[in-house]
Write an enzyme that holds these catalytic residues in place. Sequence first.
Site, PDB file in Angstrom:
ATOM      1  N   TYR A   1       7.849 -86.500  97.984  1.00 39.84           N
ATOM      2  CA  TYR A   1       7.201 -85.431  97.240  1.00 39.84           C
ATOM      3  C   TYR A   1       5.696 -85.495  97.406  1.00 39.84           C
ATOM      4  O   TYR A   1       5.099 -86.557  97.445  1.00 39.84           O
ATOM      5  CB  TYR A   1       7.440 -85.582  95.742  1.00 39.84           C
ATOM      6  CG  TYR A   1       8.826 -85.307  95.274  1.00 39.84           C
ATOM      7  CD1 TYR A   1       9.457 -84.113  95.579  1.00 39.84           C
ATOM      8  CD2 TYR A   1       9.502 -86.228  94.497  1.00 39.84           C
ATOM      9  CE1 TYR A   1      10.726 -83.849  95.110  1.00 39.84           C
ATOM     10  CE2 TYR A   1      10.775 -85.969  94.021  1.00 39.84           C
ATOM     11  CZ  TYR A   1      11.374 -84.779  94.335  1.00 39.84           C
ATOM     12  OH  TYR A   1      12.617 -84.529  93.864  1.00 39.84           O
TER      13      TYR A   1
ATOM     14  N   HIS B   1      11.310 -78.401  84.763  1.00 40.85           N
ATOM     15  CA  HIS B   1      11.332 -79.402  85.830  1.00 40.85           C
ATOM     16  C   HIS B   1      11.839 -80.763  85.359  1.00 40.85           C
ATOM     17  O   HIS B   1      11.881 -81.718  86.134  1.00 40.85           O
ATOM     18  CB  HIS B   1       9.933 -79.596  86.425  1.00 40.85           C
ATOM     19  CG  HIS B   1       9.523 -78.492  87.353  1.00 40.85           C
ATOM     20  ND1 HIS B   1       8.476 -77.647  87.084  1.00 40.85           N
ATOM     21  CD2 HIS B   1      10.040 -78.079  88.533  1.00 40.85           C
ATOM     22  CE1 HIS B   1       8.358 -76.762  88.066  1.00 40.85           C
ATOM     23  NE2 HIS B   1       9.296 -77.007  88.956  1.00 40.85           N
TER      24      HIS B   1
ATOM     25  N   ARG C   1       4.158 -73.207  99.018  1.00 43.14           N
ATOM     26  CA  ARG C   1       4.615 -74.535  99.407  1.00 43.14           C
ATOM     27  C   ARG C   1       6.026 -74.404  99.948  1.00 43.14           C
ATOM     28  O   ARG C   1       6.702 -73.411  99.721  1.00 43.14           O
ATOM     29  CB  ARG C   1       4.586 -75.505  98.228  1.00 43.14           C
ATOM     30  CG  ARG C   1       5.631 -75.212  97.179  1.00 43.14           C
ATOM     31  CD  ARG C   1       5.571 -76.209  96.026  1.00 43.14           C
ATOM     32  NE  ARG C   1       6.132 -77.497  96.399  1.00 43.14           N
ATOM     33  CZ  ARG C   1       7.357 -77.908  96.051  1.00 43.14           C
ATOM     34  NH1 ARG C   1       8.143 -77.122  95.350  1.00 43.14           N
ATOM     35  NH2 ARG C   1       7.804 -79.088  96.411  1.00 43.14           N
TER      36      ARG C   1
ATOM     37  N   GLU D   1      13.124 -73.562 101.204  1.00 40.22           N
ATOM     38  CA  GLU D   1      12.571 -72.566 100.298  1.00 40.22           C
ATOM     39  C   GLU D   1      11.090 -72.401 100.602  1.00 40.22           C
ATOM     40  O   GLU D   1      10.330 -73.367 100.548  1.00 40.22           O
ATOM     41  CB  GLU D   1      12.691 -73.033  98.844  1.00 40.22           C
ATOM     42  CG  GLU D   1      14.106 -73.107  98.328  1.00 40.22           C
ATOM     43  CD  GLU D   1      14.161 -73.666  96.900  1.00 40.22           C
ATOM     44  OE1 GLU D   1      15.278 -73.732  96.366  1.00 40.22           O
ATOM     45  OE2 GLU D   1      13.101 -74.040  96.344  1.00 40.22           O
TER      46      GLU D   1
ATOM     47  N   TYR E   1      19.756 -86.564  94.204  1.00 39.50           N
ATOM     48  CA  TYR E   1      19.287 -85.343  93.550  1.00 39.50           C
ATOM     49  C   TYR E   1      19.584 -84.120  94.410  1.00 39.50           C
ATOM     50  O   TYR E   1      19.950 -83.060  93.915  1.00 39.50           O
ATOM     51  CB  TYR E   1      17.787 -85.449  93.278  1.00 39.50           C
ATOM     52  CG  TYR E   1      17.209 -84.199  92.677  1.00 39.50           C
ATOM     53  CD1 TYR E   1      17.601 -83.772  91.411  1.00 39.50           C
ATOM     54  CD2 TYR E   1      16.295 -83.426  93.381  1.00 39.50           C
ATOM     55  CE1 TYR E   1      17.075 -82.611  90.867  1.00 39.50           C
ATOM     56  CE2 TYR E   1      15.770 -82.265  92.840  1.00 39.50           C
ATOM     57  CZ  TYR E   1      16.165 -81.866  91.585  1.00 39.50           C
ATOM     58  OH  TYR E   1      15.648 -80.713  91.052  1.00 39.50           O
ATOM     59  N   LYS E   2      19.435 -84.268  95.708  1.00 36.09           N
ATOM     60  CA  LYS E   2      19.677 -83.141  96.604  1.00 36.09           C
ATOM     61  C   LYS E   2      21.164 -82.991  96.950  1.00 36.09           C
ATOM     62  O   LYS E   2      21.537 -82.090  97.710  1.00 36.09           O
ATOM     63  CB  LYS E   2      18.825 -83.288  97.874  1.00 36.09           C
ATOM     64  CG  LYS E   2      17.329 -83.087  97.599  1.00 36.09           C
ATOM     65  CD  LYS E   2      16.492 -83.282  98.841  1.00 36.09           C
ATOM     66  CE  LYS E   2      14.989 -83.205  98.545  1.00 36.09           C
ATOM     67  NZ  LYS E   2      14.491 -81.857  98.226  1.00 36.09           N
TER      68      LYS E   2
END
Lengths: 346, 198
Positions: free
Chosen positions: A37, A193, A223, A265, A316-317
């Site tokens: 990240y 979030h 982003r 995205e 998480y993904k």
Amino acid sequence: MGITFRKETFRDDFTFKNSPEHIKRFPFPFHEDAYMYAVNIEPHVVGPKGSVLENLIDVDEHYVAEMQDRALVLAEDPLRCQSLPHMTLAGWDLLELLMEQQASGYPEHFTLTRDGDRWRWINRPLGIDDTFTFGDTSTLPYGPMEYITRQSQGDFCILDQRDGNLWMDAGMVTTQADWSLDFDIGMNFFEWHAPVPLAHEKGIFVRALKFLTNIQQGKPARRLNWTMTINPRLDTSPENYHKWGPDRTTVTPENVGDKVHLRVELQSFWRLPRSNGIVFPIRCYLIKMDELVTQPKWARRLHRVIRDLPDELATYKGLTRYRPTLVEWLSKLDDGSPTSPGFGPD
Amino acid sequence: MAAKSIISRPVYGTLSPQPGKQHLFIADAEGALAIAEMAERAPPGFFDDAEIVFIPGPDGKHIAALEALKPAQFHQAPSFASLLPRLRQTLANAHMGVRLYLSGTEGLIGQAMQVALETGIDHTSIQTEHRGSLARRMQCVHCKGITENVTTQPATCAHCGLLLLVRDHYSRRIAAFQGVCINAEDRSEIPPMEEIFR
């Protein structure tokens, strides 16, 4: 010369594909051979011709099929599109933004003509020709946000800015990577979030909020974010997780190339002029492994990124179950040679 | 007290007397004790402008303790659902300067706050104190059904029957924690069910 819109599906028989030109313009999200990240926000300015940044609101060969898929999702679950009562003005702001951007970027497909508050909107790919009064919701078949986002690729969140925070108070969310607008609507930036691992501790959201609350009109930012999806399915909502989740058990060494998709995205952030809200389009691009590895640099790099991804992020993904199969398949396309810096193919 | 976990999960405090013209207390079961303890720190005459609405627990305790505070009004309700119309009207008619105090189970605090938010009260202005059970009110993200008093992890949705992971992710608007199918990918994987929200 206009875009040739593909006839394809994002469910059932999954006929979605990218043309060779679209493979080359895919927004590959890794500028180096590793991923962590970061507040990777930059000004959203026009990029090279032929790239997804040629226009700030991108329309591509999947436009018509994506809008058809959205209509199917909304018919089944109208709560994917919600707007709290104070957000109607922001909806009009968004309608103006998307009509202006699509009409100026793709004049052969979209035309906007204005006579004071009387606006005429022609959307040729979807066969729409409507005249309405800007600001008067009774002159449109839906609220302004729903009307225009049924005609625009990507999910859209409209954020209200107050008390030094951003509030998720309206949105059209049918192609999300596993989060629920219906559950999160009304939450502030930190709350919606909250489930994201690692990033809070790194102070990512504090810095991102500071940046976003300072966005100025006419100076959008952007982003990239990414995940992976099995089958080219746009609707990977938590609402339907029990329906699409089993797809993750179907990956085999034989079908990796066809089933596993990188999902990128392109998120952009725009200040809205009348409401002072921020609109946050989340434009989703899908590419199957067979298409991605036609670019040897991307194949080598993706292998290294997925192989070395921290376990928490992989979980998480949602990659855990098929990561070993994917890494093994990609490893055969990685001869260990260096990759050039930057996102683009060699 | 519930342990702090993620940012969307509510954090509760300790009730303290606020400056205001009117004070509305809503409590269930052991939430009464939070009001009684606050009363010891309140200025004289504080309850002259107070209304206490109380939903007793199954043991029926604490009613006398609250009546002894001599609030301007004391109302006893059999359940939150039966209280709802009265609460909506009270809040809709409330003037600026009304202060809201919620104490008791998470389900009570969450649902009373939900009604307050609908009438435009800012959640940060509301005093809360958690007492008693940690049982959760959970919304199934799949069928949207609410299951009350969830004490296990995972938990079965009372409506669609899916086995759900009870997340810490919480919506004030829905007044519930989010439940997401824990074995969506492979329904034959059945993790053990543990009693953890007590």
